[in-house]
Design an enzyme around this catalytic site. Structure first.
Site, PDB file in Angstrom:
ATOM      1  N   ASP A  59      -3.624  -3.453 -10.761  1.00 21.21           N
ATOM      2  CA  ASP A  59      -2.516  -4.415 -10.790  1.00 21.21           C
ATOM      3  C   ASP A  59      -3.038  -5.847 -10.948  1.00 21.21           C
ATOM      4  O   ASP A  59      -2.243  -6.786 -11.078  1.00 21.21           O
ATOM      5  CB  ASP A  59      -1.595  -4.261  -9.565  1.00 21.21           C
ATOM      6  CG  ASP A  59      -2.305  -4.545  -8.256  1.00 21.21           C
ATOM      7  OD1 ASP A  59      -3.523  -4.740  -8.255  1.00 21.21           O
ATOM      8  OD2 ASP A  59      -1.615  -4.560  -7.206  1.00 21.21           O
ATOM      9  N   ASP A  98      -2.614   2.013 -10.994  1.00 20.83           N
ATOM     10  CA  ASP A  98      -2.472   1.308  -9.716  1.00 20.83           C
ATOM     11  C   ASP A  98      -0.985   1.096  -9.428  1.00 20.83           C
ATOM     12  O   ASP A  98      -0.269   0.494 -10.243  1.00 20.83           O
ATOM     13  CB  ASP A  98      -3.176  -0.057  -9.854  1.00 20.83           C
ATOM     14  CG  ASP A  98      -3.605  -0.628  -8.526  1.00 20.83           C
ATOM     15  OD1 ASP A  98      -3.409   0.031  -7.493  1.00 20.83           O
ATOM     16  OD2 ASP A  98      -4.165  -1.741  -8.538  1.00 20.83           O
ATOM     17  N   LYS A 128      -3.583   4.855  -7.473  1.00 21.08           N
ATOM     18  CA  LYS A 128      -4.204   4.148  -6.352  1.00 21.08           C
ATOM     19  C   LYS A 128      -3.103   3.391  -5.610  1.00 21.08           C
ATOM     20  O   LYS A 128      -2.176   2.889  -6.245  1.00 21.08           O
ATOM     21  CB  LYS A 128      -5.273   3.166  -6.834  1.00 21.08           C
ATOM     22  CG  LYS A 128      -5.874   2.342  -5.689  1.00 21.08           C
ATOM     23  CD  LYS A 128      -7.034   1.487  -6.130  1.00 21.08           C
ATOM     24  CE  LYS A 128      -6.644   0.154  -6.718  1.00 21.08           C
ATOM     25  NZ  LYS A 128      -5.853  -0.726  -5.829  1.00 21.08           N
ATOM     26  N   GLU A 130      -2.546   0.699  -1.963  1.00 23.54           N
ATOM     27  CA  GLU A 130      -3.168  -0.073  -0.888  1.00 23.54           C
ATOM     28  C   GLU A 130      -2.604   0.363   0.462  1.00 23.54           C
ATOM     29  O   GLU A 130      -1.437   0.714   0.566  1.00 23.54           O
ATOM     30  CB  GLU A 130      -2.922  -1.571  -1.110  1.00 23.54           C
ATOM     31  CG  GLU A 130      -3.550  -2.075  -2.403  1.00 23.54           C
ATOM     32  CD  GLU A 130      -3.343  -3.573  -2.624  1.00 23.54           C
ATOM     33  OE1 GLU A 130      -2.810  -4.259  -1.729  1.00 23.54           O
ATOM     34  OE2 GLU A 130      -3.726  -4.044  -3.713  1.00 23.54           O
ATOM     35  N   GLU A 197     -12.438  -3.055  -0.249  1.00 25.61           N
ATOM     36  CA  GLU A 197     -12.497  -4.393  -0.856  1.00 25.61           C
ATOM     37  C   GLU A 197     -12.686  -5.459   0.221  1.00 25.61           C
ATOM     38  O   GLU A 197     -11.999  -5.441   1.262  1.00 25.61           O
ATOM     39  CB  GLU A 197     -11.206  -4.671  -1.655  1.00 25.61           C
ATOM     40  CG  GLU A 197     -11.204  -6.076  -2.259  1.00 25.61           C
ATOM     41  CD  GLU A 197     -10.111  -6.315  -3.297  1.00 25.61           C
ATOM     42  OE1 GLU A 197      -9.367  -5.375  -3.646  1.00 25.61           O
ATOM     43  OE2 GLU A 197     -10.025  -7.468  -3.772  1.00 25.61           O
TER      44      GLU A 197
HETATM   45  O1  KIV Z   1      -6.126  -4.098  -9.218  1.00 24.74           O
HETATM   46  C1  KIV Z   1      -7.351  -4.032  -9.230  1.00 24.74           C
HETATM   47  O2  KIV Z   1      -8.018  -4.434 -10.182  1.00 24.74           O
HETATM   48  C2  KIV Z   1      -7.998  -3.464  -8.051  1.00 24.74           C
HETATM   49  C3  KIV Z   1      -9.483  -3.495  -8.013  1.00 24.74           C
HETATM   50  C4  KIV Z   1      -9.944  -4.861  -7.780  1.00 24.74           C
HETATM   51  C5  KIV Z   1     -10.033  -2.526  -7.042  1.00 24.74           C
HETATM   52  O3  KIV Z   1      -7.348  -3.025  -7.174  1.00 24.74           O
END
Ligand code: KIV
Length: 302
Positions: A59, A98, A128, A130, A197
């Site tokens: 994202d 993401d 993915k 968070e 992170e």
């Molecule tokens: O959105 C993204 O690029 C990320 C990475 C930095 C892990 O979540």
């Protein structure tokens, strides 16, 4: 590698498709896992051809491609659109979509439906999200829907306002305990990897030893099972002061600037395009055309 494990039409020397099993096995063999972000066809293709294991359509698209000042505004439709472009480019790497802010933090049913869209409509092979402990129920439901999940804890940019800024997490004992609890919860829930992170190196090392899922660090030190960086950061295309952990491997900004300035100068000086860069009429058409023009000129002078 057995010949039966090759895809049809594939050379025995071609790289094998990366899957969640590949990623899991790499941790077992202590082989470092590589991951970069990509957001569109050209760069995704280059990243894949370089042999990177996983491509995250992050994202961070919001910032490095769309020009927003945080990841919060990017929409699900925008993420799907870019994931499709990456999918068309990538043959070997695992493609991960993401989940953007607001598409999984509320209703679990909606979170599952949104995760499924990444696979069904955009060709992602995993999503993915968070968050740690508090995402466990949702992660189980998404896994039940057959979609692999990558966790992401530590400095989670979608929690920008709650964290009070982009801050390294796990710097005191209670922070370390919280991170460890989150990592173990994600591991038990069955994520195939965990992004760490903005976490002190020592804490990332402890988590990496504790969990069976591979840890993929970004600003989390060298003891993680793998590393991820934002593509635009490593080639100097992000127009921002790099974070401490970013290493620049190239200067695409300088390369593009030079090319564009040279094009402008060539057009303005008449140096572009040259005759060799122009199309020409076939010989006979040219002769016919010249004859017509000559007759027209003679008529005018009569
Ligand atoms: O959105 C993204 O690029 C990320 C990475 C930095 C892990 O979540």
């Amino acid at each position: 590698m057995s010949i039966t494990s090759l895809n049809e039409g594939q050379s025995p020397f071609a790289r094998l498709k990366v899957t969640t099993t590949t990623i899991h096995d790499k941790k077992q063999r202590h082989e470092p896992i590589t991951c970069l972000t990509a957001y569109e066809y050209a760069t995704a293709r280059l990243v894949d051809e370089a042999g990177i294991d996983m491509i995250l359509v992050g994202d961070t698209l919001a910032q490095v491609v769309l020009g927003y000042d945080s990841t919060l505004p990017v929409t699900l439709e925008e993420m799907l659109h870019h994931t499709r472009a990456v999918r068309r480019a990538v043959k070997t790497a695992m493609v991960i979509g993401d989940m953007p802010f607001g598409t999984y933090q509320g209703d679990a049913k909606e979170g599952v439906a949104n995760a499924v869209r990444f696979v069904k409509e955009a060709g992602a092979e995993a999503v993915k999200m968070e968050g740690g402990d508090k995402r466990v129920d949702l992660i189980r439901r998404i896994l039940d829907a057959e979609v692999p999940v990558m966790g992401h804890i530590g400095l989670t940019p979608q929690s920008l306002h709650k964290m009070g800024g982009y801050k390294v997490q796990g710097k005191d004992l209670s922070g370390i305990e919280r991170l460890m609890k989150d990592a173990v919860a994600l591991d038990r829930a069955g994520v195939f990897a965990i992004v760490l992170e903005g976490v002190p190196r020592e804490v990332a090392a402890m988590i990496t030893r504790e969990v069976s899922a591979p840890t993929i660090g970004i600003g989390a030190g060298p003891e993680c099972d793998g590393q991820v960086l934002v593509f635009h950061d490593i080639v100097n295309l992000s127009f921002a002061a790099p974070a401490k952990f970013v290493r620049r491997y190239g200067d695409a900004a300088a390369l593009i600037r030079r090319a564009v300035e040279q094009f402008k100068a060539d057009v303005e000086s008449g140096g572009y395009p040259s005759d060799a860069e122009s199309y020409h009429l076939p010989k006979e058409t040219r002769a016919d055309l010249e004859a017509i023009l000559k007759r027209k000129e003679m008529k005018m002078h009569r």
